[in-house]
Design an enzyme around this catalytic site. Sequence first.
Site, short mmCIF file in Angstrom:
data_model
loop_
_atom_site.label_atom_id
_atom_site.label_comp_id
_atom_site.label_asym_id
_atom_site.label_seq_id
_atom_site.Cartn_x
_atom_site.Cartn_y
_atom_site.Cartn_z
N GLU A 190 0.83 -1.21 0.00
CA GLU A 190 0.00 0.00 0.00
C GLU A 190 0.86 1.25 0.00
O GLU A 190 1.83 1.35 0.75
CB GLU A 190 -0.90 -0.03 1.24
CG GLU A 190 -2.30 0.43 0.98
CD GLU A 190 -3.04 -0.43 -0.03
OE1 GLU A 190 -3.08 -0.04 -1.22
OE2 GLU A 190 -3.57 -1.46 0.37
N GLU A 236 -7.01 9.61 -15.49
CA GLU A 236 -7.27 9.91 -14.07
C GLU A 236 -6.29 10.97 -13.56
O GLU A 236 -6.66 11.88 -12.82
CB GLU A 236 -7.17 8.62 -13.24
CG GLU A 236 -7.49 8.87 -11.78
CD GLU A 236 -8.27 7.75 -11.12
OE1 GLU A 236 -8.64 6.79 -11.80
OE2 GLU A 236 -8.52 7.86 -9.90
N ASP A 240 -4.19 0.55 -9.93
CA ASP A 240 -5.61 0.28 -10.16
C ASP A 240 -5.91 -0.02 -11.63
O ASP A 240 -6.67 -0.93 -11.95
CB ASP A 240 -6.47 1.46 -9.68
CG ASP A 240 -6.19 1.81 -8.23
OD1 ASP A 240 -5.56 0.98 -7.54
OD2 ASP A 240 -6.59 2.90 -7.79
C1 GLA Z 1 -5.19 4.67 -4.30
C2 GLA Z 1 -4.45 4.93 -5.59
C3 GLA Z 1 -3.46 3.80 -5.89
C4 GLA Z 1 -2.56 3.51 -4.69
C5 GLA Z 1 -3.42 3.34 -3.43
C6 GLA Z 1 -2.58 3.19 -2.19
O1 GLA Z 1 -6.04 3.58 -4.45
O2 GLA Z 1 -5.36 5.05 -6.66
O3 GLA Z 1 -2.70 4.14 -7.02
O4 GLA Z 1 -1.61 4.51 -4.53
O5 GLA Z 1 -4.29 4.44 -3.23
O6 GLA Z 1 -1.83 2.03 -2.24
#
Ligand code: GLA
Length: 442
Positions: free
Chosen positions: A89, A215, A227
């Site tokens: 994360e 995005e 993501d």
């Molecule tokens: C969000 C962002 C991801 C990542 C997470 C944390 O979901 O969209 O790119 O940085 O936070 O891990």
Amino acid sequence: MSISRPAFFPTDENVWRVRSFIPLAQTGLYLLFHLALRNFLTSLLRTLPIKLMTQSELLTGAVQAFKTQFGSSPTHVATAPGRVNLIGEHTDYNDGFVLPVAINRQTVIGASLRDDSMLCIFSKNNESFVQASLATLTATKEHSWSNYSKGVAFELQRKGYTIRGANLVINSDVPVASGLSSSAALEMATAYALLILNKISLPPQEIINICHRAEFDFVGVHCGVMDQFISCLGRRGHALFLDCQRLAYDHIPIPEGAAFVVCDTGVGRELAASEYNIRRQQCAEGVRELKSVLPSIQTLRDVSLEDFEQHKGRLGDLIRRRSRHVISENHRVLQSVTALRKNDLSEFGKLMYQSHLSLKNDYEVSCPELDCVVDICAEEEGVYGARMTGAGFGGCAICLVNREFAGAVVRRLLIEYRQKTGRTPQVYLCTAEDGAHSWELS
Ligand code: GLA
């Protein structure tokens, strides 16, 4: 003749005693009744079958809404899933490692070409319609949900791809603003819809890049690439081990006996965007300061645990803790992948707990409700590990559990989380699914 008084003879004194005993007994009975009722309901809830997530209606819903909006059936369909991150994360924007899975929640788009150059989008979830000229696409505050689709069309054109006007109808069961990447699912489904309509074939990394730019630049959310990668490249029964520096990836099989329970705390993530950007800046500051002794580093990904231990004294407390989270989390992802490859779910679970503590104490992106979910899970039989997932400040926590005990974990969360926080959770049993795809409707 003397009449002996019965043991309980109503004298003034014991009448008074009886009278004062009645409300006491009533209260006792009342409490007992409530306790019994509560226990009964609790055990009832714990044995009720869990309603698994269904996605079958999404397509039918999209097609029906398309007919209502545009008077005909869509010619094509595209779908893309949401995601949950198992571990890794706040590492993607530090060029580090992540391990997400695509989940059994998805965004479906029914699509057809138009004769003009308008993009006409109807969201079934928002019951709202937006149209814009492909030549003048801009992000708007009103109908902000549509910015993700418009952004993809904008980026495709910016990259030189010619696209024609289209009618799109969106129908999704990815919860919005819960940290399960509804935005990446919408971007990816839009990209797949526009590409198939315009007969453009692109390699996955190009599609991922277009959605990420949509995005990052068009919508203005400075997220990492995780993501979009997982929404595109998810694989059923597998997690995606992604190296965000080399953009290299590998699909790691998830052991048969494992299940993922995802609990949405119901806490809004208002802080997430601003704090997310602050964390990015703090990581950049860590790199700047460590560069004086480690000149070859570009990002925190390039700092080993040993180098960090040796030089951490150069950093102030805050930047030291932020950097330590990222560097140690990268290490944990590598260890998790090894554990997963060995089917060692206990080890994987331990790393999840460590990740949560690091996010809570060093990175400071957890909240009491996320901690509460992790604590509840930690007490339940069959649980290997749990942690917050996604950007944090609310949203979801994930629990890795032996499949046989998953139902019990779901039910316990439904009951206990509400008792402890006063909030109603949404609890999902998630499976690892395939990434985006599209097809022509016959
Ligand atoms: C969000 C962002 C991801 C990542 C997470 C944390 O979901 O969209 O790119 O940085 O936070 O891990």
